[in-house]
Scaffold this motif. Structure first.
Motif, short mmCIF file in Angstrom:
data_model
loop_
_atom_site.label_atom_id
_atom_site.label_comp_id
_atom_site.label_asym_id
_atom_site.label_seq_id
_atom_site.Cartn_x
_atom_site.Cartn_y
_atom_site.Cartn_z
N PRO A 3 145.02 43.38 -74.92
CA PRO A 3 144.50 44.66 -74.44
C PRO A 3 143.39 45.22 -75.34
CG PRO A 3 146.91 44.71 -74.64
CD PRO A 3 146.43 43.44 -75.27
N HIS A 4 142.53 46.03 -74.74
CA HIS A 4 141.45 46.71 -75.45
C HIS A 4 142.00 47.44 -76.68
CE1 HIS A 4 137.87 49.19 -76.07
NE2 HIS A 4 138.69 50.21 -76.14
N GLY A 5 141.31 47.26 -77.81
CA GLY A 5 141.67 47.95 -79.04
C GLY A 5 142.72 47.28 -79.89
N HIS A 6 143.26 46.15 -79.43
CA HIS A 6 144.26 45.41 -80.19
C HIS A 6 143.59 44.22 -80.89
CE1 HIS A 6 148.11 47.04 -78.39
NE2 HIS A 6 147.16 47.64 -77.69
N ALA A 76 139.91 43.00 -79.64
CA ALA A 76 139.58 42.86 -78.22
C ALA A 76 139.00 44.19 -77.74
CB ALA A 76 140.83 42.53 -77.41
N VAL A 77 137.89 44.12 -77.02
CA VAL A 77 137.28 45.30 -76.43
C VAL A 77 137.00 45.02 -74.96
CG1 VAL A 77 136.31 46.21 -78.59
CG2 VAL A 77 134.94 44.66 -77.19
N ASP A 78 136.96 46.08 -74.17
CA ASP A 78 136.82 45.90 -72.73
C ASP A 78 135.44 45.43 -72.31
OD1 ASP A 78 135.61 48.32 -73.40
OD2 ASP A 78 136.84 49.52 -72.05
N ASP A 79 134.39 45.76 -73.07
CA ASP A 79 133.03 45.33 -72.75
C ASP A 79 132.22 45.31 -74.04
OD1 ASP A 79 130.20 45.37 -72.07
OD2 ASP A 79 130.81 45.82 -70.01
N VAL A 80 132.05 44.13 -74.61
CA VAL A 80 131.36 44.00 -75.90
C VAL A 80 129.99 44.67 -75.88
CG1 VAL A 80 130.21 42.31 -77.40
CG2 VAL A 80 132.56 41.97 -76.78
N ASP A 81 129.21 44.44 -74.87
CA ASP A 81 127.84 44.96 -74.86
C ASP A 81 127.82 46.49 -74.91
OD1 ASP A 81 126.12 42.43 -74.48
OD2 ASP A 81 127.69 42.23 -72.97
N ILE A 82 128.66 47.13 -74.11
CA ILE A 82 128.72 48.59 -74.12
C ILE A 82 129.26 49.10 -75.44
CG2 ILE A 82 129.92 50.58 -73.11
CD1 ILE A 82 129.66 49.12 -70.37
N ARG A 83 130.31 48.47 -75.95
CA ARG A 83 130.95 48.92 -77.20
C ARG A 83 130.03 48.73 -78.40
NH1 ARG A 83 135.15 52.33 -76.01
NH2 ARG A 83 136.00 51.59 -74.04
N THR A 122 135.29 40.28 -76.10
CA THR A 122 135.80 40.47 -74.74
C THR A 122 136.20 39.08 -74.29
OG1 THR A 122 134.33 42.34 -74.32
CG2 THR A 122 135.27 41.23 -72.40
N PRO A 123 137.51 38.79 -74.34
CA PRO A 123 137.95 37.44 -73.99
C PRO A 123 137.64 37.10 -72.53
CG PRO A 123 139.70 38.66 -75.10
CD PRO A 123 138.62 39.65 -74.74
N PHE A 124 137.29 35.85 -72.29
CA PHE A 124 137.14 35.37 -70.92
C PHE A 124 138.55 35.17 -70.38
CE2 PHE A 124 132.98 33.23 -72.36
CZ PHE A 124 132.26 34.38 -72.08
N ALA A 125 138.75 35.50 -69.12
CA ALA A 125 140.09 35.38 -68.51
C ALA A 125 140.55 33.96 -68.42
CB ALA A 125 140.09 36.02 -67.13
#
Length: 125
Positions: A3-6, A76-83, A122-125
């Protein structure tokens, strides 16, 4: 998926991967799987009970001359580019352009304010 932030991954960056591998094998019991890197070289995946627990990265070549041995954690972040845009606006330094590792994820290497290194993925699924 983490999850994001972990924390997602930890990687030991070293000029002497054989010494690091021997140390952790002797003291913790890690075994290793070699993974060929696209640009050449080997990335060592540390295993415990057949489960990946971290990696050992050989810091060699241009750009690594002043990088000391040490652990690099990845969040882990939800969107590397935005973050990354938010991080730079908040005072972080992007160490290299955001990049993809096939079958792994999209990554950024940052120096946060104060100088500590941190990886975001941002891991690939």
């Amino acid at each position: 998926m983490t999850p994001h932030g972990h924390f997602n991954w930890n990687e030991f960056v070293t000029r002497d991967p054989e010494r690091a591998k021997a140390f952790y094998q002797e003291t913790v019991g890690w075994t290793y799987q070699a993974k060929k890197l696209a640009g050449g070289g080997i990335y060592w995946i540390a295993m415990m009970d057949n489960v990946p627990v971290g990696g050992i990265f050989h810091a060699e070549g241009p750009g690594y001359e002043n990088v000391p041995d040490g652990w690099m954690p990845y969040l882990a972040v939800d969107d590397v580019d935005i973050r990354v845009k938010k991080a730079v606006a908040a005072g972080a330094t992007l160490m290299r352009p955001v990049f993809d590792i096939p079958d792994v994820g999209r990554l950024a290497i940052l120096l946060q304010p104060g100088g500590a290194g941190i990886g975001w993925i941002t891991p690939f699924a």
